[in-house]
Design an enzyme around this catalytic site. Sequence first.
Site, PDB file in Angstrom:
ATOM      1  N   CYS A  28      20.903  77.557  22.430  1.00  0.00           N
ATOM      2  CA  CYS A  28      19.911  77.495  21.353  1.00  0.00           C
ATOM      3  C   CYS A  28      20.461  77.985  20.019  1.00  0.00           C
ATOM      4  O   CYS A  28      19.969  77.596  18.977  1.00  0.00           O
ATOM      5  CB  CYS A  28      18.678  78.311  21.724  1.00  0.00           C
ATOM      6  N   CYS A  34      24.486  82.382  26.113  1.00  0.00           N
ATOM      7  CA  CYS A  34      25.748  82.809  25.483  1.00  0.00           C
ATOM      8  C   CYS A  34      26.014  84.288  25.703  1.00  0.00           C
ATOM      9  O   CYS A  34      26.808  84.877  24.970  1.00  0.00           O
ATOM     10  CB  CYS A  34      25.668  82.526  23.985  1.00  0.00           C
ATOM     11  N   CYS A  50      22.024  73.631  38.074  1.00  0.00           N
ATOM     12  CA  CYS A  50      22.890  72.895  37.139  1.00  0.00           C
ATOM     13  C   CYS A  50      23.996  73.822  36.632  1.00  0.00           C
ATOM     14  O   CYS A  50      25.029  73.368  36.167  1.00  0.00           O
ATOM     15  CB  CYS A  50      22.090  72.330  35.975  1.00  0.00           C
ATOM     16  N   ILE A  90      23.028  94.209  10.454  1.00  0.00           N
ATOM     17  CA  ILE A  90      23.377  95.089  11.580  1.00  0.00           C
ATOM     18  C   ILE A  90      23.322  94.262  12.868  1.00  0.00           C
ATOM     19  O   ILE A  90      24.335  93.900  13.430  1.00  0.00           O
ATOM     20  CB  ILE A  90      22.455  96.325  11.604  1.00  0.00           C
ATOM     21  N   GLU A  95      10.938  65.753  42.483  1.00  0.00           N
ATOM     22  CA  GLU A  95       9.774  65.707  41.603  1.00  0.00           C
ATOM     23  C   GLU A  95       8.456  66.221  42.187  1.00  0.00           C
ATOM     24  O   GLU A  95       7.630  66.769  41.465  1.00  0.00           O
ATOM     25  CB  GLU A  95       9.552  64.256  41.148  1.00  0.00           C
TER      26      GLU A  95
END
Length: 1307
Positions: A47, A55, A117, A257, A1239
């Site tokens: 994002c 991350c 995934c 900061i 599904e």
Amino acid sequence: MAGKEELEELVFYVNGKKVAEKNVDPETMLLSYLRENMRLTGTKYGCGGGGCGACTVMVSRYQRPIKSITHFSANACLIPVCQLHEAAVTTVEGIGSTRTRIHPVQERIAKAHGSQCGFCTPGMVMSMYTLLRNKPQPSLEDIREALGGNLCRCTGYRPIIDGCKTFCGASDCCQANGAECCMNGEKGRPELFDRKDLLPFDPTQELIFPPELIMMAESQRQRTQTFRGERITWVNPVTLEELIQLKASHPRAPLVIGNTNIGPDIKFKGALHPVIISPIGVSELCEVTRSPQGVCVGAGCSLSTVRSVLEQLSQDLPREQTEVFRALLQQLGNLGGQQIRNVASLGGNIVSAYPNSDLNPVLAAGQCTLQVTSQGGKREIPLNKDFFVGFGKTSLKPEEIVLSVFIPVSKRGEFVRAFRQAPRKENALATVTSGMRAKFGEGSGEVEELSIYYGGVGPCTVAATRTCRHAIGRPWSEEMLGHAYRLLLDEMPLPPSTSGGKVTFRRALTLSFLFKFNLEMRRELREMSVVLGDEPPGEVCSAMRPLPRELQPCVQEFQEVCGGQPGQDPVGRPIMHRSAVSQATGEALYCDDIPRTQGELFLVVVTSSRAHAKIMQKRRFEQSSGAAGVVDVITAKHIPGRFLNMFGLEEELLAEEEVTCVGQMVCAVAADTKQHAKRGAAAVKITYEDLPDTVFTIEEAIERQSFYEPQREIGRGCVTEAFEKADQVHEGQIRLGGQEHFYMETQSMLVVPSGEEKEMTVYLSTQHPTYAQEAIATTLGIPSNRVSCHVKRVGGAFGGKVTKAVLLACVSAVAAWTTGQAVRCVLERGEDMLMTGARHPVLGKYKVGFMKGGRIVAADVQYYTNAGNTLDESILVIEKILIHLDNAYNVPNLRGRSVACKTHLPSNTAFRGFGVPQGMLVTENMINDVAMVLGRTAEEIREMNMYRQVSLTHFKQEFDPENLLRCWDESAGKRGLAIVPTKYGVGFGESFLNQAAALVHVYTDGSVLVSHGGCEMGQGIHTKMQQVVSRELRIPASLVHITETSTSAVPNTPSAASFGTDANGMAVKDACETLRRRLEPVVSADPKGSWESWIKRAFFQKISLSATGFYRGLDLQMDWAKQEGRLSAYFTYGASCTEVELDCLTGDYRNIRTDIVMDVGRSINPSIDIGQIEGAFTQGLGLYTLEELKFSPSGVLYTRGPAQYKIPAVCDMPLTFNVSLLAGSANPHAIYSSKGIGEPAVFLGSSVFFAIKDAVAGARAEAGLLQPFALDSPATPERTFTACATPFAQMVPETEAGSCQPWAINV
Ligand SMILES: Cc1cc2nc3c(=O)[nH]c(=O)nc-3n(C[C@H](O)[C@H](O)[C@H](O)COP(=O)(O)OP(=O)(O)OC[C@H]3O[C@@H](n4cnc5c(N)ncnc54)[C@H](O)[C@@H]3O)c2cc1C
Ligand code: FES
Ligand code: FES
């Protein structure tokens, strides 16, 4: 700073390796530095704004004053590299790898099936790893908190938690199983993974902090560093004097900061700060001093530090002195995720002056003060209403620096409380947040002081001054409060079109919070032996009880394989996802992890800013700077062929003359770097002339009859006659919003022209490489045999990477074709959300006829779907809705009609369940209404109307509901507030799609390579195929490798509709059978030989060791004219039972328990199937209760990232989440008697919706409201609160419809 030309050296460590940078651009964030400069691609982009945790890395620093090392998790996307001097960064690659040794965290998350995934997995691993570095034996609550800032779109979190739980000490066991620790599983029950077979965790074996950095910190004279980039100069001062001087010279320069405010502002709002000052090395900003009056906390302290300081104080001091501390702690527990709290500073939170800051209202109510310094000297200023002067503005002078914040101890008779309500329970900015303080006279109920501050109801933190003034000097009484509520409403007006919407809700929350404060004060006063005349009723007091949040042990039940099955045969066993370990070590490669190729260009798409307009002019660049590094701007004129959609119809790829939605692709900029392409795209100028008659909402489409053709209708019996004979007829409707796919890996592709015979090699993240190949070929006007598409793995797709991925791949291919260079296109999260459409919003209107006893005799349902500006797969969606209209119910007279509305919104597309989750919610809501009308429970009406024996569906397909009823009975045995069944047809209605192919090679060493048509996107198809090969060839699974999905190896195959394993499994089996047949003579000649010896011998005998396999699926089709056919090979059944606890005063709820029973036939892999069920359920929970797409009145999508769009996080997991696979089920229509499962379980998330609805009905019943009521989906806190019809909801005057333009529209 001026005139200093010597280049500064930035020194830090990454995974134990020293990095010395002399030429760092201050705009570089750690994430791109790791991925691009260091080729450490394990750390992922999800994002870019601190909202997803993909991350996450660990940052370690040596703290000189205390001579110790601190480790904290942080989002690499928000850490400016310039801030890393003397820091050590550890990434997922640094803690373990398959080449050396994997770390126990990586192993346990993988083995517990916590990686599907895999795109979120490195982030999860690093959050957990950091926790272990700080606390080797964490509690379950520590784990929950550590993972609170990490999103996963696949798993539903339960398996991740289970893997991490193995690090907990036995003292964290709930003891529910007596002496047997539940963390070791229950005796006798098969387990999804073996807790005894795990690498031991030895905290002493971790990477050490680089001694050089300690020496640098201890011995070197600290000096100011300055870094200059293309646009920004960055300064790291180290003394307060320098800082004061710098701020005086650059009063507009922000003090960065944590970069959690400035970073997102630069990235998402285009803010540019030519000078940035980062004072993290200024020790005065990090000091903490205690005194008898309170505590002075350095403004540079991170929120995590503030939290531990306050926790310590709360333990050390008498309770009555810690009121402010505890209220702040309550807010800090919910503010952001752990990674944000670890870097965001206290001063930053205060000075950012967010309207909905959680800390400011409490600090202000708690009478905190700021110590401020500048060249003009020091001063102390109260943090009160005069400090906050507007949106993001305070009364600080530009050159002033906040040194510290003084938080006072509380006095006897003084009480401070904090309240917040947010779109998601955790890691979400509050909708409304509040701090309240009251002081009472000794032994009296008279209010001596009262201060109430709110966030979220104005441009900044606001004080309820008049309300407080009125209360002071009066006794705390219902009368005083009644007046206070009215005053509050008056004092907190919110114009109806206020940004962020939810105006009525926000205003009502101010009242609810005061009511909650009232309850708390009453309790406190009672404890002070103050007698108050008017006590609220007991049940109201339950509103004070916080919703529970402790995770409980969860059970996954499945059947073990039968005793006779050979140990080598993995079918039916809970085998780990075959890439789980490399996903957990960060070695698994996704599209954007492919190394840059020589001369590669980056592509950024320019999209329309208008919903419906004529393109008047496209100017290449608004400013010449926009052209830096740009190689070409791709427009429709560059397209050599024509773009055909999935159904072979020509569509516009890049708009030429007219645009029909905001976010439509107009042109694309190819440049040498991503930054240049972005700036180039931003500088492209397009002028428009708006066209009339925009249509956004379903209602507008109905009014204008703006529909795509064909429309569909289906039914049985005669509804008109049946309505006449019914005892009662009821009409109702429900609306469902759309849903963003939010796959963690955004759309990504790389197109490489080979330079020879027009060949194009395409690496992309798609579910449908075959369609990509065909579409790229036609777009370029070349034969398909020149285009080869390759998919190694997909970081989540859920239907969103079929048509939309292909559109982008075609534009990228045109760019590669035009420039002759490789072109990479990776969408930012915001671009992805804006451009690629979502699940279709649906409006369902129904009329239902039923008998007094509850039997439904007729139902007539009309579905309107909002399809957007192109047809995409919308006709298939409306068809699938109709096919599942009956869900589990045998309604003898049934009619359904559905249309796809053509609107000026980005075109919506396939999404897990393909319309079924929307359509079936309408059916269930109808049943709920019937129950309410009759005063019965919804479960009674459901049960009474279910199919009971072998029956025909409304489209005349025969089926046996036995397993459906068993699922229902088994889940209904558990306690709950809502039980929902599902019957889901598996397979493609388009007969030609029911096919698959595979290619199996056996090499002379006996190893086997398999290619098949399915794409691995987390659903575990490659693992299941490995199991199939292992069984068929009777070899260990370790000999089988599944290679990428490639159109060159296996052509002409799709992967979707929960059908991948069914189809590809059969194709793989077919290929293996061929090989077995060929090997038969060799095996017979040497029955005692080994696989390897047979293969060698076969090779020498010139027997082909390569075989293709093919599966020709059933001829499924539907005759819409006759309204009959067979659209599914079979049905997957399930039922889900959910219990929630609701707080009617805020609309918040907690999912206490969910039990799911699912019929998956004979599971090929129970761990994968249970993972699919949990993941799909969680996505359904998001759809029905949480995820809201918001559009402006001019059709602009507001919700473009995790900051605005909330998918379920760890906090949304049911506290007890049990899943059972139905025992003794079989399915003759699919491989090894299994069933498709990707599904069907999405719909089971609706049990949460109906449990909430049930709780709301209970609240309404107390107010005498017994009739059916409207609750649209998602049942967000706002909608739930409104439906509860509490007195506070009713006190806020409604805005008259049409009296003003709302902030957002309901599409
Ligand atoms: C994903 C995410 C979730 C969040 N969730 C929440 C939430 O739930 N509740 C909530 O309240 N907040 C939330 N926040 C906001 C976050 O708490 C603030 O952004 C943070 O506290 C700001 O601190 P910082 O150090 O990162 O500020 P920076 O971005 O580094 O700086 C912000 C501003 O503060 C100024 N500043 C900083 N320190 C000083 C100082 N000592 N003196 C003068 N000016 C100073 C700077 O000049 C700059 O203008 C969230 C943020 C993110 C990214
Ligand atoms: S990419 Fe950093 S938090 Fe999402
Ligand atoms: S496994 Fe978590 S996002 Fe896919």
